[in-house]
Design a protein around this motif. Structure first.
Motif, PDB file in Angstrom:
ATOM      1  N   VAL A   1       0.836  -1.211   0.000  1.00  0.00           N
ATOM      2  CA  VAL A   1       0.000   0.000   0.000  1.00  0.00           C
ATOM      3  C   VAL A   1       0.868   1.257   0.000  1.00  0.00           C
ATOM      4  CG1 VAL A   1      -1.665   1.344   1.324  1.00  0.00           C
ATOM      5  CG2 VAL A   1      -1.953  -1.133   1.121  1.00  0.00           C
ATOM      6  N   LEU A   2       1.919   1.235   0.814  1.00  0.00           N
ATOM      7  CA  LEU A   2       2.832   2.381   0.885  1.00  0.00           C
ATOM      8  C   LEU A   2       3.519   2.620  -0.455  1.00  0.00           C
ATOM      9  CD1 LEU A   2       4.150   4.537   2.704  1.00  0.00           C
ATOM     10  CD2 LEU A   2       5.909   2.856   3.283  1.00  0.00           C
ATOM     11  N   LEU A   3       3.920   1.555  -1.124  1.00  0.00           N
ATOM     12  CA  LEU A   3       4.573   1.689  -2.426  1.00  0.00           C
ATOM     13  C   LEU A   3       3.621   2.256  -3.472  1.00  0.00           C
ATOM     14  CD1 LEU A   3       6.641  -1.623  -2.591  1.00  0.00           C
ATOM     15  CD2 LEU A   3       7.481   0.682  -2.164  1.00  0.00           C
ATOM     16  N   ILE A   4       2.352   1.844  -3.414  1.00  0.00           N
ATOM     17  CA  ILE A   4       1.357   2.381  -4.349  1.00  0.00           C
ATOM     18  C   ILE A   4       1.201   3.886  -4.142  1.00  0.00           C
ATOM     19  CG2 ILE A   4      -1.093   2.356  -4.955  1.00  0.00           C
ATOM     20  CD1 ILE A   4      -1.096  -0.646  -4.335  1.00  0.00           C
ATOM     21  N   VAL A   5       1.140   4.309  -2.876  1.00  0.00           N
ATOM     22  CA  VAL A   5       1.013   5.742  -2.562  1.00  0.00           C
ATOM     23  C   VAL A   5       2.228   6.511  -3.070  1.00  0.00           C
ATOM     24  CG1 VAL A   5       0.898   7.428  -0.689  1.00  0.00           C
ATOM     25  CG2 VAL A   5      -0.465   5.332  -0.564  1.00  0.00           C
ATOM     26  N   ILE A   6       3.421   5.971  -2.826  1.00  0.00           N
ATOM     27  CA  ILE A   6       4.650   6.651  -3.271  1.00  0.00           C
ATOM     28  C   ILE A   6       4.681   6.759  -4.795  1.00  0.00           C
ATOM     29  CG2 ILE A   6       7.163   6.455  -3.375  1.00  0.00           C
ATOM     30  CD1 ILE A   6       7.099   5.191  -0.607  1.00  0.00           C
ATOM     31  N   CYS A   7       4.274   5.677  -5.474  1.00  0.00           N
ATOM     32  CA  CYS A   7       4.261   5.695  -6.943  1.00  0.00           C
ATOM     33  C   CYS A   7       3.304   6.769  -7.467  1.00  0.00           C
ATOM     34  CB  CYS A   7       3.849   4.333  -7.483  1.00  0.00           C
ATOM     35  SG  CYS A   7       5.129   3.070  -7.332  1.00  0.00           S
ATOM     36  N   ARG A   8       2.148   6.901  -6.831  1.00  0.00           N
ATOM     37  CA  ARG A   8       1.186   7.914  -7.259  1.00  0.00           C
ATOM     38  C   ARG A   8       1.719   9.323  -7.015  1.00  0.00           C
ATOM     39  NH1 ARG A   8      -4.874   5.666  -5.628  1.00  0.00           N
ATOM     40  NH2 ARG A   8      -4.886   3.933  -7.138  1.00  0.00           N
ATOM     41  N   VAL A   9       2.407   9.501  -5.878  1.00  0.00           N
ATOM     42  CA  VAL A   9       2.998  10.821  -5.584  1.00  0.00           C
ATOM     43  C   VAL A   9       4.054  11.163  -6.625  1.00  0.00           C
ATOM     44  CG1 VAL A   9       4.446  12.082  -3.955  1.00  0.00           C
ATOM     45  CG2 VAL A   9       2.514  10.742  -3.106  1.00  0.00           C
ATOM     46  N   GLN A  10       4.890  10.169  -6.973  1.00  0.00           N
ATOM     47  CA  GLN A  10       5.923  10.414  -7.975  1.00  0.00           C
ATOM     48  C   GLN A  10       5.318  10.702  -9.341  1.00  0.00           C
ATOM     49  OE1 GLN A  10       8.421   6.926  -7.759  1.00  0.00           O
ATOM     50  NE2 GLN A  10       9.723   7.791  -6.161  1.00  0.00           N
ATOM     51  N   THR A  11       4.228   9.990  -9.689  1.00  0.00           N
ATOM     52  CA  THR A  11       3.560  10.220 -10.965  1.00  0.00           C
ATOM     53  C   THR A  11       2.963  11.621 -11.023  1.00  0.00           C
ATOM     54  OG1 THR A  11       3.025   7.866 -11.110  1.00  0.00           O
ATOM     55  CG2 THR A  11       1.810   9.348 -12.549  1.00  0.00           C
ATOM     56  N   SER A  12       2.305  12.032  -9.925  1.00  0.00           N
ATOM     57  CA  SER A  12       1.713  13.381  -9.861  1.00  0.00           C
ATOM     58  C   SER A  12       2.796  14.445  -9.958  1.00  0.00           C
ATOM     59  CB  SER A  12       0.926  13.551  -8.564  1.00  0.00           C
ATOM     60  OG  SER A  12      -0.090  12.589  -8.454  1.00  0.00           O
ATOM     61  N   ARG A  13       3.910  14.165  -9.296  1.00  0.00           N
ATOM     62  CA  ARG A  13       5.009  15.139  -9.304  1.00  0.00           C
ATOM     63  C   ARG A  13       5.575  15.317 -10.700  1.00  0.00           C
ATOM     64  NH1 ARG A  13      10.205  14.352  -5.536  1.00  0.00           N
ATOM     65  NH2 ARG A  13      11.288  16.087  -6.431  1.00  0.00           N
ATOM     66  N   SER A  14       5.756  14.195 -11.413  1.00  0.00           N
ATOM     67  CA  SER A  14       6.308  14.270 -12.771  1.00  0.00           C
ATOM     68  C   SER A  14       5.333  14.963 -13.715  1.00  0.00           C
ATOM     69  CB  SER A  14       6.632  12.871 -13.294  1.00  0.00           C
ATOM     70  OG  SER A  14       5.469  12.066 -13.348  1.00  0.00           O
ATOM     71  N   SER A  15       4.009  14.751 -13.499  1.00  0.00           N
ATOM     72  CA  SER A  15       2.999  15.415 -14.335  1.00  0.00           C
ATOM     73  C   SER A  15       3.022  16.925 -14.117  1.00  0.00           C
ATOM     74  CB  SER A  15       1.604  14.865 -14.013  1.00  0.00           C
ATOM     75  OG  SER A  15       1.542  13.481 -14.257  1.00  0.00           O
ATOM     76  N   ILE A  16       3.169  17.338 -12.854  1.00  0.00           N
ATOM     77  CA  ILE A  16       3.246  18.768 -12.529  1.00  0.00           C
ATOM     78  C   ILE A  16       4.490  19.389 -13.151  1.00  0.00           C
ATOM     79  CG2 ILE A  16       3.542  20.425 -10.648  1.00  0.00           C
ATOM     80  CD1 ILE A  16       1.838  18.521  -8.913  1.00  0.00           C
ATOM     81  N   ASP A  17       5.626  18.668 -13.090  1.00  0.00           N
ATOM     82  CA  ASP A  17       6.879  19.177 -13.677  1.00  0.00           C
ATOM     83  C   ASP A  17       6.733  19.374 -15.181  1.00  0.00           C
ATOM     84  OD1 ASP A  17       8.057  19.199 -11.210  1.00  0.00           O
ATOM     85  OD2 ASP A  17       9.053  17.244 -11.439  1.00  0.00           O
ATOM     86  N   LYS A  18       6.063  18.400 -15.851  1.00  0.00           N
ATOM     87  CA  LYS A  18       5.861  18.521 -17.297  1.00  0.00           C
ATOM     88  C   LYS A  18       4.972  19.708 -17.619  1.00  0.00           C
ATOM     89  CE  LYS A  18       6.471  13.643 -18.481  1.00  0.00           C
ATOM     90  NZ  LYS A  18       5.809  12.410 -18.990  1.00  0.00           N
ATOM     91  N   ALA A  19       3.925  19.882 -16.800  1.00  0.00           N
ATOM     92  CA  ALA A  19       3.008  21.009 -17.031  1.00  0.00           C
ATOM     93  C   ALA A  19       3.720  22.346 -16.867  1.00  0.00           C
ATOM     94  CB  ALA A  19       1.825  20.910 -16.073  1.00  0.00           C
ATOM     95  N   ILE A  20       4.606  22.426 -15.864  1.00  0.00           N
ATOM     96  CA  ILE A  20       5.360  23.665 -15.634  1.00  0.00           C
ATOM     97  C   ILE A  20       6.283  23.956 -16.806  1.00  0.00           C
ATOM     98  CG2 ILE A  20       7.146  24.716 -14.193  1.00  0.00           C
ATOM     99  CD1 ILE A  20       5.867  23.269 -11.789  1.00  0.00           C
ATOM    100  N   ARG A  21       6.938  22.866 -17.330  1.00  0.00           N
ATOM    101  CA  ARG A  21       7.833  23.075 -18.476  1.00  0.00           C
ATOM    102  C   ARG A  21       7.058  23.573 -19.692  1.00  0.00           C
ATOM    103  NH1 ARG A  21       9.922  17.739 -17.184  1.00  0.00           N
ATOM    104  NH2 ARG A  21      11.656  17.940 -15.731  1.00  0.00           N
ATOM    105  N   LEU A  22       5.850  22.991 -19.892  1.00  0.00           N
ATOM    106  CA  LEU A  22       5.035  23.424 -21.031  1.00  0.00           C
ATOM    107  C   LEU A  22       4.566  24.876 -20.866  1.00  0.00           C
ATOM    108  CD1 LEU A  22       2.895  20.197 -21.586  1.00  0.00           C
ATOM    109  CD2 LEU A  22       4.739  21.078 -23.044  1.00  0.00           C
TER     110      LEU A  22
END
Length: 493
Positions: free
Chosen positions: A472-493
């Motif tokens: 469960v903890l790994l799933i949460v961490i993976c989602r946080v990392q995915t959200s973070r990478s999506s935000i970074d891409k949006a900022i670059r765009l």
């Protein structure tokens, strides 16, 4: 783990995958049950008639013969495939395997057909404080009974050479290498190197074994993936000297690696490492990208087809858990640890090429792997051995590199030293220094505050809760990392 992937498959609509998974698990359960069925003339059924009297047995030795010395007394041990047992009306054909303990020193070898007299009994449970069962451990190798033989009891060699020729040659080479090490190193030093190169831990003193167990680095005393990888690397480097095509060099390495697996005892962890290294070399040979999870799964399937009871073997579980943790956990933990060590993100070319940056990055990667393995196997180590070693992450950073150096020196001592005797003193001096340095490091790490502590009465339910929480903890961490990478891409765009 199976239930977790099953839920993921259902959510993604992969009904075929779900159905196939259920069928495979069901077939696996049937295969395990069929493997545990005993034949009518099995030694297990005959043993009940010899509870109060010695049994006279004939059989072939099917393992390496180990001789242990303790308190000025000797014990000779080996596995024996039983062929017949003496009944009141004569010899009766039986099947099965027993583990033999002869309480004196005997000159026996693999493949000897012997007649021996002793007492048949069930294996004793020596440790009631942990969940490790010696009786179940032997049962996984097809052993239900132990034959204890007195010093003065009958032990006759009826015939020699009844085993496999290939295994017999590997056992002879093993004895030669063991003798070579004993000739040039002290008893404890030779015992350590035999464990790391040949997978034979019977000559390591319990005090030294405890040092590595308390620091969570006892895995270096059994031939596993890291050992096989180092040996494969040295073998490939030697073969590259020969004027051969690259394809032939890889094929030669695979064959030599297969021979080494047999030389090291062909235990589940050793076979797993050998198969995974072979699959990696084949992917290089065929110029195909390797999928580590598929490789691990195929390796597990092969081992379980050979003996499904490997699934319940502690070494099998720890070995596969380590590799699975490296494959799954390391990519998740690595970005966070990179941030801690200040090597996350993009840097200028000058910084990224500096030795300070490379050192920090290598340490961060090593910490990621070490922490992943520690987290991945913690539940099993607590359940089976009742110990938690927080110092493990640091200990692996120090002891594992020293182990690699010792394996390299030991490989050089046994190969180059065998042909060029003038180089033997050089290898011996270096080997002694590195072996003692490794033990000294383990000793100092043992003295760290809270280096290790024991936990008793850990149930299987608690271990399952730990792994469910981890997933469960790994799933949460993976989602946080995915959200973070999506935000970074949006900022670059």
């Amino acid at each position: 783990v199976f239930l977790f992937f099953l839920v993921v498959a259902i959510k993604k609509g992969r009904i075929k995958t779900v159905c196939l998974s259920v069928v495979y698990v069901f077939l696996g359960m049937l295969y395990v049950q069929s493997h545990q069925l005993l034949e009518k003339n099995h030694i297990e059924y005959e043993a009940r008639y010899f509870k109060n009297k010695p049994a006279n047995i004939q059989g072939v030795i099917t393992s390496a013969v180990t001789v242990k010395e303790r308190f000025s007394s000797f014990r000779t041990s080996f596995y024996l495939d039983v062929s017949s047992i003496e009944a009141p009306w004569g010899w009766k054909n039986v099947k099965g395997r027993v583990f033999v303990n002869i309480f004196t020193k005997r000159n026996l070898e693999y493949g000897d057909l012997i007649q021996v007299s002793g007492k048949l009994h069930y294996p004793f449970e020596f440790d009631n404080e942990t969940n490790f069962s010696y009786r179940n451990y032997l049962a996984n190798y097809g052993v239900k009974q132990i034959l204890s033989v007195k010093k003065t009891a009958l032990v006759d060699v009826l015939e020699k050479g009844k085993g496999s020729t290939f295994i017999d040659l590997s056992q002879r080479l093993r004895r030669h290498l063991r003798s070579f090490l004993a000739q040039h190193l002290s008893k404890n030093e030779a015992g350590l190197l035999q464990a790391m190169l040949l997978g034979e831990r019977s000559h390591i003193p319990q005090a030294i074994r405890d040092l590595f167990a308390h620091t969570g680095t006892v895995h270096i005393l059994a031939v596993s993936g890291l050992h096989v990888g180092v040996i494969a690397g040295f073998v490939f480097l030697l073969i590259k000297i020969l004027p051969l095509r690259r394809e032939i060099q890889i094929i030669l390495t695979i064959f030599i690696l297969g021979g080494y697996v047999f030389l090291a005892g062909a235990r589940p962890s050793t076979v797993r490492a050998g198969l995974m290294t072979t699959f990696f070399l084949l992917s290089v040979l065929l110029e195909r990208k390797q999928n580590h999870l598929n490789t691990l799964s195929m390796t597990g399937l092969i081992l379980l087809l050979i003996n499904p009871l490997n699934l319940f073997d502690v070494g099998f579980q720890l070995s596969f858990s380590c590799v699975l943790a490296i494959i799954v956990l390391t990519p998740i933990l690595s970005p966070w640890i990179m941030i801690i060590f200040g090597v996350s993100g993009t840097f200028s070319r000058e910084v990224s090429l500096s030795w300070q940056y490379k050192v920090r990055k290598n340490i961060a990667e090593s910490v990621s792997v070490s922490a992943s393995v520690w987290i991945g196997v913690m539940g099993l180590t607590v359940y089976y051995f009742g110990i938690i070693s927080p110092v493990t992450v640091l200990a692996n950073l120090i002891i594992v590199p020293l182990m690699c150096v010792n394996i390299g020196l030991g490989f050089g001592l046994l190969t180059v030293g065998s042909f060029f005797t003038g180089l033997v003193p050089f290898f011996v001096i270096c080997q002694k220094f590195c072996l003692n340095l490794m033990v000294a490091a383990a000793f100092l790490l043992n003295k760290f505050p809270f280096a290790y502590f024991f936990i008793r009465e850990v149930t299987l339910k608690k271990v399952m809760v730990y792994y469910v929480f981890l997933v469960v903890l790994l799933i949460v961490i993976c989602r946080v990392q995915t959200s973070r990478s999506s935000i970074d891409k949006a900022i670059r765009l």
